[in-house]
Design a protein around this motif. Structure first.
Motif, PDB file in Angstrom:
ATOM      1  N   VAL A  62      -7.377  -1.616  -9.059  1.00 26.48           N
ATOM      2  CA  VAL A  62      -7.253  -1.282  -7.643  1.00 26.48           C
ATOM      3  C   VAL A  62      -5.794  -0.945  -7.383  1.00 26.48           C
ATOM      4  CG1 VAL A  62      -7.430  -2.124  -5.266  1.00 26.48           C
ATOM      5  CG2 VAL A  62      -9.174  -2.772  -6.954  1.00 26.48           C
ATOM      6  N   GLN A  63      -5.573   0.254  -6.826  1.00 24.89           N
ATOM      7  CA  GLN A  63      -4.221   0.704  -6.525  1.00 24.89           C
ATOM      8  C   GLN A  63      -4.015   0.744  -5.014  1.00 24.89           C
ATOM      9  OE1 GLN A  63      -6.684   2.319  -8.735  1.00 24.89           O
ATOM     10  NE2 GLN A  63      -5.610   4.274  -8.995  1.00 24.89           N
ATOM     11  N   ILE A  64      -2.905   0.217  -4.538  1.00 29.57           N
ATOM     12  CA  ILE A  64      -2.601   0.200  -3.105  1.00 29.57           C
ATOM     13  C   ILE A  64      -1.124   0.530  -2.910  1.00 29.57           C
ATOM     14  CG2 ILE A  64      -2.691  -1.109  -0.956  1.00 29.57           C
ATOM     15  CD1 ILE A  64      -4.680  -3.007  -2.279  1.00 29.57           C
ATOM     16  N   ARG A  65      -0.858   1.401  -1.948  1.00 34.00           N
ATOM     17  CA  ARG A  65       0.531   1.692  -1.588  1.00 34.00           C
ATOM     18  C   ARG A  65       0.656   1.666  -0.074  1.00 34.00           C
ATOM     19  NH1 ARG A  65       5.217   3.660  -3.657  1.00 34.00           N
ATOM     20  NH2 ARG A  65       6.596   4.730  -2.194  1.00 34.00           N
ATOM     21  N   ARG A  66       1.719   1.007   0.406  1.00 34.19           N
ATOM     22  CA  ARG A  66       1.984   0.955   1.841  1.00 34.19           C
ATOM     23  C   ARG A  66       3.484   1.012   2.062  1.00 34.19           C
ATOM     24  NH1 ARG A  66       0.425  -3.677   6.387  1.00 34.19           N
ATOM     25  NH2 ARG A  66       0.363  -2.199   8.143  1.00 34.19           N
ATOM     26  N   GLU A  67       3.878   1.719   3.108  1.00 39.42           N
ATOM     27  CA  GLU A  67       5.299   1.845   3.419  1.00 39.42           C
ATOM     28  C   GLU A  67       5.926   0.462   3.577  1.00 39.42           C
ATOM     29  OE1 GLU A  67       8.780   3.854   3.865  1.00 39.42           O
ATOM     30  OE2 GLU A  67       6.831   4.790   3.510  1.00 39.42           O
ATOM     31  N   GLY A  68       7.042   0.250   2.920  1.00 44.71           N
ATOM     32  CA  GLY A  68       7.730  -1.033   2.975  1.00 44.71           C
ATOM     33  C   GLY A  68       7.230  -2.042   1.973  1.00 44.71           C
ATOM     34  N   ALA A  69       6.102  -1.746   1.321  1.00 51.85           N
ATOM     35  CA  ALA A  69       5.539  -2.671   0.330  1.00 51.85           C
ATOM     36  C   ALA A  69       5.546  -2.079  -1.066  1.00 51.85           C
ATOM     37  CB  ALA A  69       4.117  -3.052   0.717  1.00 51.85           C
ATOM     38  N   GLY A  70       5.630  -0.758  -1.167  1.00 49.88           N
ATOM     39  CA  GLY A  70       5.596  -0.108  -2.468  1.00 49.88           C
ATOM     40  C   GLY A  70       4.178   0.023  -3.003  1.00 49.88           C
ATOM     41  N   THR A  71       4.093   0.358  -4.268  1.00 55.77           N
ATOM     42  CA  THR A  71       2.798   0.543  -4.929  1.00 55.77           C
ATOM     43  C   THR A  71       2.450  -0.687  -5.746  1.00 55.77           C
ATOM     44  OG1 THR A  71       3.072   2.945  -5.048  1.00 55.77           O
ATOM     45  CG2 THR A  71       1.512   1.951  -6.594  1.00 55.77           C
ATOM     46  N   TRP A  72       1.196  -1.111  -5.657  1.00 53.28           N
ATOM     47  CA  TRP A  72       0.716  -2.267  -6.398  1.00 53.28           C
ATOM     48  C   TRP A  72      -0.521  -1.870  -7.195  1.00 53.28           C
ATOM     49  CZ3 TRP A  72       3.172  -7.066  -6.161  1.00 53.28           C
ATOM     50  CH2 TRP A  72       4.201  -7.166  -5.221  1.00 53.28           C
ATOM     51  N   LEU A  73      -0.556  -2.266  -8.448  1.00 52.00           N
ATOM     52  CA  LEU A  73      -1.695  -2.035  -9.323  1.00 52.00           C
ATOM     53  C   LEU A  73      -2.295  -3.399  -9.657  1.00 52.00           C
ATOM     54  CD1 LEU A  73      -0.129   0.584 -11.779  1.00 52.00           C
ATOM     55  CD2 LEU A  73      -1.285   0.991  -9.590  1.00 52.00           C
ATOM     56  N   ILE A  74      -3.545  -3.619  -9.247  1.00 54.21           N
ATOM     57  CA  ILE A  74      -4.172  -4.939  -9.361  1.00 54.21           C
ATOM     58  C   ILE A  74      -5.333  -4.875 -10.348  1.00 54.21           C
ATOM     59  CG2 ILE A  74      -5.252  -6.831  -8.089  1.00 54.21           C
ATOM     60  CD1 ILE A  74      -4.077  -5.575  -5.512  1.00 54.21           C
ATOM     61  N   ASP A  75      -5.368  -5.830 -11.273  1.00 53.70           N
ATOM     62  CA  ASP A  75      -6.478  -5.953 -12.205  1.00 53.70           C
ATOM     63  C   ASP A  75      -7.529  -6.874 -11.589  1.00 53.70           C
ATOM     64  OD1 ASP A  75      -8.262  -6.321 -14.244  1.00 53.70           O
ATOM     65  OD2 ASP A  75      -6.866  -7.307 -15.621  1.00 53.70           O
ATOM     66  N   PRO A  76      -8.600  -6.347 -11.010  1.00 54.66           N
ATOM     67  CA  PRO A  76      -9.594  -7.213 -10.352  1.00 54.66           C
ATOM     68  C   PRO A  76     -10.385  -8.065 -11.337  1.00 54.66           C
ATOM     69  CG  PRO A  76     -10.353  -4.939 -10.391  1.00 54.66           C
ATOM     70  CD  PRO A  76      -8.951  -4.922 -10.916  1.00 54.66           C
ATOM     71  N   GLU A  77     -10.374  -7.691 -12.614  1.00 56.86           N
ATOM     72  CA  GLU A  77     -11.086  -8.476 -13.617  1.00 56.86           C
ATOM     73  C   GLU A  77     -10.433  -9.841 -13.830  1.00 56.86           C
ATOM     74  OE1 GLU A  77     -14.001  -6.938 -16.021  1.00 56.86           O
ATOM     75  OE2 GLU A  77     -14.060  -6.732 -13.836  1.00 56.86           O
ATOM     76  N   ALA A  78      -9.182  -9.984 -13.407  1.00 56.62           N
ATOM     77  CA  ALA A  78      -8.451 -11.234 -13.605  1.00 56.62           C
ATOM     78  C   ALA A  78      -8.719 -12.252 -12.505  1.00 56.62           C
ATOM     79  CB  ALA A  78      -6.947 -10.945 -13.685  1.00 56.62           C
ATOM     80  N   PHE A  79      -9.484 -11.852 -11.466  1.00 54.05           N
ATOM     81  CA  PHE A  79      -9.674 -12.729 -10.309  1.00 54.05           C
ATOM     82  C   PHE A  79     -11.149 -12.799  -9.922  1.00 54.05           C
ATOM     83  CE2 PHE A  79      -5.625 -10.439  -9.997  1.00 54.05           C
ATOM     84  CZ  PHE A  79      -4.728 -11.499 -10.055  1.00 54.05           C
ATOM     85  N   ASP A  80     -11.507 -13.880  -9.221  1.00 55.08           N
ATOM     86  CA  ASP A  80     -12.867 -14.005  -8.706  1.00 55.08           C
ATOM     87  C   ASP A  80     -13.150 -12.940  -7.660  1.00 55.08           C
ATOM     88  OD1 ASP A  80     -13.374 -16.189 -10.339  1.00 55.08           O
ATOM     89  OD2 ASP A  80     -12.767 -17.647  -8.810  1.00 55.08           O
TER      90      ASP A  80
END
Length: 478
Positions: free
Chosen positions: A122-140
Motif C-alpha cells: 500500500v502506497q500513500i503520499r500526503r503533503e507534509g508527510a511524504g511517501t510511505w510504502l506499507i507491507d500489509p502482509e506484516a500486519f493484521d
C-alpha cells in the motif's frame, strides 16, 4: 467545450516547463526523516518517445516542436523504506494524520501469482508527510492508517480495482477522487495512468512492473521506486483533471460518480462463481456441469490452502476438458489438454475424485439459472421485436450524445441499465416513469438528467428494425 486560443501551444510549453522546473526543485529538497529514504535526483535523460500531443482546456492538440517527455525514474524524496513493523506503522500513521491536503493512495497485488486479490503493498503520499510504502502482509490490518486519514480525500487511479483490497486491510475513504474515472468523464482518449500523466503533466511514467509478483520479499528496489512514483503524480494529476472538468461543466458529474463508488461498498460475492469457468457454456449435460462445479471447487480449496492463483494449478480449459471427457484413470486424465506440469500430476487423484463425486451426486446443478437479466441483444429480434426496435433506436442516439459532450456512452449510462430499460420499460413510458426506473437501477442524477428524455422519446417512437437481406441461394453448379 472550449475552443483553443492561438496561444495554446505557448501555454502548453509554459505548463510543461513550469512542471519540470517544479519537479527538479523538489527533487533537490531534503529527505523525509520519518521514512529514512535514500535521497535521489530525477534523471535529466529524456524519454525515447517524444510527446506528440497534450490536452489543453479539454482539447487534444498536436505539439510539433514541444519538448520531449521527461522520464520519471526517481521519487523526489528518494525511495522510502518499507513499513513492516508496529513502531514504523505508528510513525506512518502519525505523519499522515499531521499532513495536509488529499492523500494519494495506490496498491499493488500479486494477481496471477497468489490466491485472491489482496493488497501486497500500500502506497500513500500526503503533503507534509511524504511517501510511505506499507507491507500489509506484516500486519493484521491497517486500521490505524484508516483512522489517520478519516475525513481526508483519497486520490486513486481506477479506484474500483483498489478499493476492495483496501477494504480487506481495514481501509475505506470518506472522500474520493478517481483520476481514471475523471479522465473518462473529461473525454481523454486514453485513461491509463501512464497515458494520462503523459498527456497532462508531460512526464513518462514507466509501468513495466505492474504485472510483477508483488508477494516477493524483499521487494526489489526498482519495484519500490515504481510504486513510490505512482502516488507521487496523483495530486498534480488531480489538479489538472479538476481544471478540465470545471472548464467543461463536468465536475459535478465526476463528484457524483466518486460518491457512488464510496456508497456502493465492496461488491457482494457472486452466486455460483464456478459458472464463470471459461468454456463451461459448451457443457451440455448436468453430470458434466456437476463435474465443472466439483473440479472448480476442488481447485479453489487447493489454491486457497497453498496461497497460489488457481490458474497455476490447472487452467479453466483443463476443467472443461475433464468434465467433457470424464476420465477414470490418471493416465487418461493427464492425456487431456491442460493437465500438464507438476501441479496437475501431483493432484491427479483429487481431480479424479472430483469427477467421481459429480457422477455420484444426486444434487446436480441445472444447466440454466433463471434471473431477471435481459437476454443477449443478438436474440432480441427473435424474442421481442418491439424491444429490439427500442434498443436499436436508443443506441445510435446515445452514441451521438456521447460524442457531443465527449464522454464515453458506457459512462453516460451503464449498458446493463440501458438494456433493462429497453427490454422491460415502464407500462406507461413517460420521462417521469423512465426517471424513476433509472433511479431504481442505480443511475446517478447526472446520468438521468442527460438520458431520461432521450430514452423516453426513443422508446415511445422507435424506428422500425432494418430487415436483414435475404441470402442469395447457392449455385448448385458451382
Amino acid at each position: 467545450m472550449t475552443n483553443p486560443e492561438s496561444s495554446t501551444h505557448s501555454r502548453a510549453r509554459t505548463k510543461l516547463s513550469t512542471t519540470r522546473q517544479s519537479h527538479d526543485s523538489k527533487v533537490t529538497s531534503g529527505t523525509d526523516a520519518a521514512t529514512s529514504p535514500t535521497t535521489g535526483r530525477a534523471s535529466t535523460e529524456l524519454a525515447q518517445a517524444p510527446l506528440t500531443s497534450v490536452v489543453i482546456d479539454g482539447v487534444r492538440l498536436e505539439l510539433g516542436e514541444l519538448p520531449e517527455l521527461v522520464e520519471l525514474d526517481m521519487p523526489r524524496d528518494g525511495i522510502p523504506a518499507v513499513v513492516e513493523s508496529e513502531p514504523a506503522l505508528k510513525r506512518c500513521a502519525a505523519a499522515l494524520a499531521a499532513g495536509t491536503g488529499p492523500a494519494a493512495v495506490d496498491t499493488e497485488r500479486a494477481s496471477g501469482f497468489r490466491y485472491g486479490q489482496r493488497a501486497m503493498l500500500v502506497q500513500i503520499r500526503r503533503e507534509g508527510a511524504g511517501t510511505w510504502l506499507i507491507d500489509p502482509e506484516a500486519f493484521d490490518d491497517l486500521k490505524i492508517i484508516d483512522d489517520a486519514l478519516r475525513g481526508v480525500e483519497w486520490i486513486l487511479h481506477a479506484a474500483s480495482q483498489d478499493l476492495p483490497c483496501l477494504a480487506g486491510v481495514g481501509m475505506w475513504p470518506d472522500k474520493l477522487f478517481d483520476t481514471e474515472l475523471a479522465a473518462r468523464i473529461a473525454g481523454l482518449p486514453r485513461v491509463g495512468l501512464g497515458a494520462v500523466v503523459e498527456s497532462l503533466l508531460g512526464f513518462h511514467l514507466a509501468k513495466e512492473h505492474s504485472a510483477a509478483d508483488w508477494s516477493t520479499r524483499p521487494l526489489p528496489e526498482p519495484w519500490l521506486r515504481y510504486a513510490a512514483l505512482d502516488v507521487e503524480v496523483l495530486v498534480d494529476l488531480q489538479e489538472e483533471l479538476v481544471a478540465l472538468l470545471e472548464n467543461d461543466g463536468k465536475l459535478d458529474y465526476a463528484s457524483q460518480e466518486f460518491t457512488h463508488l464510496i456508497d456502493s461498498g465492496v461488491p457482494a460475492p457472486r452466486v455460483d462463481p464456478w459458472r464463470r469457468t471459461s468454456g463451461s457454456h459448451t457443457v451440455r449435460n448436468r453430470v458434466q456441469l456437476g463435474a465443472v462445479r466439483e473440479l472448480w471447487q476442488t481447485r479453489e480449496r487447493l489454491a486457497e490452502h497453498r496461497d497460489i492463483a488457481p490458474s497455476r494449478l490447472i487452467p479453466d480449459s483443463a476443467i472443461v476438458a475433464a468434465a467433457k471427457g470424464m476420465p477414470t484413470t490418471v493416465p487418461a486424465l493427464l492425456a487431456l489438454s491442460g493437465f500438464h506440469g507438476r501441479a496437475a500430476k501431483r493432484d491427479a487423484p483429487k481431480w479424479l475424485h472430483a469427477i467421481q463425486t459429480a457422477k455420484n451426486s444426486s444434487d446436480l446443478p441445472p444447466l440454466q439459472v433463471s434471473n431477471n437479466a435481459p437476454p443477449p441483444p443478438r436474440v432480441w429480434a427473435e424474442r421481442d421485436v418491439v424491444a429490439a426496435a427500442r434498443l436499436a433506436t436508443v443506441r445510435p442516439r446515445l452514441a451521438e450524445l456521447a460524442e457531443s459532450i465527449n464522454i464515453p456512452a458506457e459512462n453516460i449510462l451503464t449498458p446493463d441499465f440501458l438494456r433493462r430499460v429497453c427490454w422491460r420499460p415502464p407500462s406507461n413510458i413517460t420521462v417521469e416513469s423512465v426517471t424513476e426506473q433509472l433511479a431504481e437501477l442505480g443511475a446517478r442524477p447526472w446520468q438521468i438528467e442527460l438520458t431520461a428524455a432521450l430514452l423516453t422519446e426513443s422508446m415511445v417512437n422507435p424506428e422500425p428494425l432494418a430487415t436483414k437481406e435475404a441470402k442469395a441461394p447457392k449455385d448448385s453448379n458451382a
